[in-house]
Design a protein around this motif. Structure first.
Motif, mmCIF file in Angstrom:
data_model
loop_
_atom_site.group_PDB
_atom_site.id
_atom_site.type_symbol
_atom_site.label_atom_id
_atom_site.label_comp_id
_atom_site.label_asym_id
_atom_site.label_seq_id
_atom_site.Cartn_x
_atom_site.Cartn_y
_atom_site.Cartn_z
ATOM 1 N N LYS A 41 -89.495 49.663 -28.787
ATOM 2 C CA LYS A 41 -88.633 50.552 -28.005
ATOM 3 C C LYS A 41 -88.228 49.845 -26.719
ATOM 4 N N GLU A 44 -83.656 45.013 -27.989
ATOM 5 C CA GLU A 44 -82.501 44.906 -28.874
ATOM 6 C C GLU A 44 -82.384 43.481 -29.389
ATOM 7 N N ASN A 90 -78.891 47.503 -30.765
ATOM 8 C CA ASN A 90 -79.964 48.265 -30.143
ATOM 9 C C ASN A 90 -80.394 49.351 -31.123
ATOM 10 N N ASP A 92 -82.057 51.888 -30.813
ATOM 11 C CA ASP A 92 -82.004 53.250 -30.282
ATOM 12 C C ASP A 92 -80.686 53.932 -30.655
ATOM 13 N N THR A 93 -79.639 53.120 -30.885
ATOM 14 C CA THR A 93 -78.325 53.689 -31.210
ATOM 15 C C THR A 93 -77.838 53.336 -32.621
ATOM 16 N N ASN A 131 -81.672 50.039 -20.539
ATOM 17 C CA ASN A 131 -82.962 50.575 -20.049
ATOM 18 C C ASN A 131 -83.235 50.131 -18.644
#
Length: 131
Positions: A41, A44, A90, A92-93, A131
Motif C-alpha cells: 500500500k 506503485e 498505482n 490503489d486505482t 501519498n
C-alpha cells in the motif's frame, strides 16, 4: 463481558508483470504494459526510459559504418525524453495500465544501410506520488 478479536492475514508478496517488446522499427509503435500489479500500500510500479544509445540526442540510430541519425519517441503525440517515466500503475486505482510509444522517423533523409539503436527501460516500485 468483553471480547478480544484478532485476525491473521496471509502476506502477499509484491507481484507484477511488465511487458516491453524487444524490437521496433522506426515509424512503428510498441505497447508497454504493466498487469497484475500487487505491491505494498502506498507504492506503485513505474516504467521509465533510463538511457538510450547516442551522444547529444540520446535517441540515435547508428550503422556499422558509423553513420548516424536522430529519431524521437512520442506518446499521444507528446515527445518523450531520456529519463522520463512512461508508465505508472498505482494499484490503489488500477491493477493494470499501458502506454503506446511511437518511434518517429527523422525528418531528413535516411541513407541506405542497416541502422540500430538501443533504448533501456527501468522498472521500479516507488512510493506513490499521491501519498
Amino acid at each position: 463481558m468483553s471480547a478480544i478479536y484478532s485476525s491473521v492475514y496471509d502476506q502477499v508478496a509484491p507481484t507484477f508483470t511488465v511487458t516491453i517488446p524487444a524490437t521496433v522499427e522506426l515509424g512503428n509503435q510498441i505497447t508497454v504494459s504493466a498487469e497484475n500489479v500487487v505491491v505494498n500500500k502506498g507504492s506503485e510500479v513505474v516504467v521509465s526510459i533510463a538511457d538510450a544509445s547516442g551522444i547529444g540526442n540520446p535517441f540515435t540510430m547508428t550503422s556499422t559504418a558509423g553513420d548516424s541519425f536522430a529519431y524521437s519517441i512520442t506518446a499521444n503525440g507528446n515527445a518523450i525524453s531520456s529519463g522520463a517515466n512512461v508508465l505508472t500503475v498505482n494499484p490503489d486505482t488500477a491493477s493494470a495500465g499501458s502506454v503506446t510509444l511511437k518511434f518517429e522517423k527523422p525528418k531528413k533523409a535516411i541513407y541506405a544501410g542497416t541502422y540500430t539503436g538501443r533504448v533501456i527501460f527501468t522498472i521500479a516500485v516507488n512510493p506513490a506520488e499521491n501519498n
